[in-house]
Design an enzyme around this catalytic site. Structure first.
Site, PDB file in Angstrom:
ATOM      1  N   HIS A   1       0.858  -1.185   0.000  1.00 20.53           N
ATOM      2  CA  HIS A   1       0.000   0.000   0.000  1.00 20.53           C
ATOM      3  C   HIS A   1       0.899   1.242   0.000  1.00 20.53           C
ATOM      4  O   HIS A   1       2.115   1.128   0.081  1.00 20.53           O
ATOM      5  CB  HIS A   1      -0.893   0.009   1.256  1.00 20.53           C
ATOM      6  CG  HIS A   1      -0.086   0.090   2.510  1.00 20.53           C
ATOM      7  ND1 HIS A   1       0.450  -1.019   3.130  1.00 20.53           N
ATOM      8  CD2 HIS A   1       0.332   1.157   3.240  1.00 20.53           C
ATOM      9  CE1 HIS A   1       1.142  -0.644   4.190  1.00 20.53           C
ATOM     10  NE2 HIS A   1       1.098   0.665   4.277  1.00 20.53           N
TER      11      HIS A   1
ATOM     12  N   HIS B   1       5.838   6.812  -1.832  1.00 23.82           N
ATOM     13  CA  HIS B   1       6.457   5.600  -2.374  1.00 23.82           C
ATOM     14  C   HIS B   1       5.659   4.383  -1.914  1.00 23.82           C
ATOM     15  O   HIS B   1       4.801   4.486  -1.034  1.00 23.82           O
ATOM     16  CB  HIS B   1       7.905   5.481  -1.888  1.00 23.82           C
ATOM     17  CG  HIS B   1       8.016   5.266  -0.417  1.00 23.82           C
ATOM     18  ND1 HIS B   1       7.875   6.294   0.495  1.00 23.82           N
ATOM     19  CD2 HIS B   1       8.223   4.141   0.310  1.00 23.82           C
ATOM     20  CE1 HIS B   1       7.994   5.801   1.722  1.00 23.82           C
ATOM     21  NE2 HIS B   1       8.207   4.505   1.636  1.00 23.82           N
TER      22      HIS B   1
END
Length: 187
Positions: free
Chosen positions: A42, A129
């Site tokens: 995630h 990220h």
């Protein structure tokens, strides 16, 4: 009772599959890495940490307030890298292109508003990220970095983001288990 929480953006199954293939290819380097399970991949917007379960409603309200007036948006996942540096890599990630700055704006709002509940401000600059692995030792890191270089402009996917989620994280010797507590739409 205290619960361990974070705010995240979930990614599509299609992107997860490409990231799992990326992990499989990097495993061939024989480096000592703790891989993120594909179902747990995630984008973390804000790590909250341990907090009293009685504050869940307040946290949900803060998240709703943080996404107010941010419209759904598109993200692209292109390229890979490491934190903090290529000479001393500790985290392997897929890069997220947040061209509209929606995630950065949401993170900043969350960071500022959660302070009222005793959640510490982020010391590091927020860099969007997707973490795919954490390097445990220096074994075969040079081979790993060679493999990483072939992913410099690789397109893992793109998608339309409509919500953030409040997740509970339970740690165990077999790795973390994440449970979605609330979904909050961008509006």
């Amino acid at each position: 009772m205290n619960v361990r929480l974070f705010v995240a953006v979930e990614i599509s199954e299609e992107t997860r599959k490409k990231l799992a293939e990326f992990q499989s290819n990097l495993k061939k380097a024989g480096a000592d890495i703790s891989w993120v399970a594909p179902e747990n991949i995630h984008i973390t917007l804000k790590f909250i940490g341990y907090i009293d379960e009685g504050k869940l409603d307040t946290i949900t309200d803060i998240i709703k307030n943080s996404v107010t007036h941010i419209n759904p948006f598109d993200l692209s996942y292109v390229g890979a890298g490491v934190f903090p540096t290529q000479k001393n890599p500790r985290v392997i990630f897929a890069q997220v292109l947040d061209t509209d700055g929606a995630l950065a704006k949401t993170h900043e709002r969350l960071d500022n508003q959660l302070v009222a509940l005793g959640v510490a401000h982020e010391e590091r600059k927020f860099e969007v990220h997707i973490t795919v692995g954490r390097i445990k030792t220096r074994r075969n890191v040079w081979k790993l970095m060679e493999s990483m270089n072939s992913y410099s402009g690789f397109k893992f996917g793109s998608e339309h983001i409509t919500q953030v989620v409040l997740m509970k994280s339970e740690l165990s010797p077999h790795g973390p288990t994440y449970t979605k507590l609330h979904s909050i739409d961008f509006i």
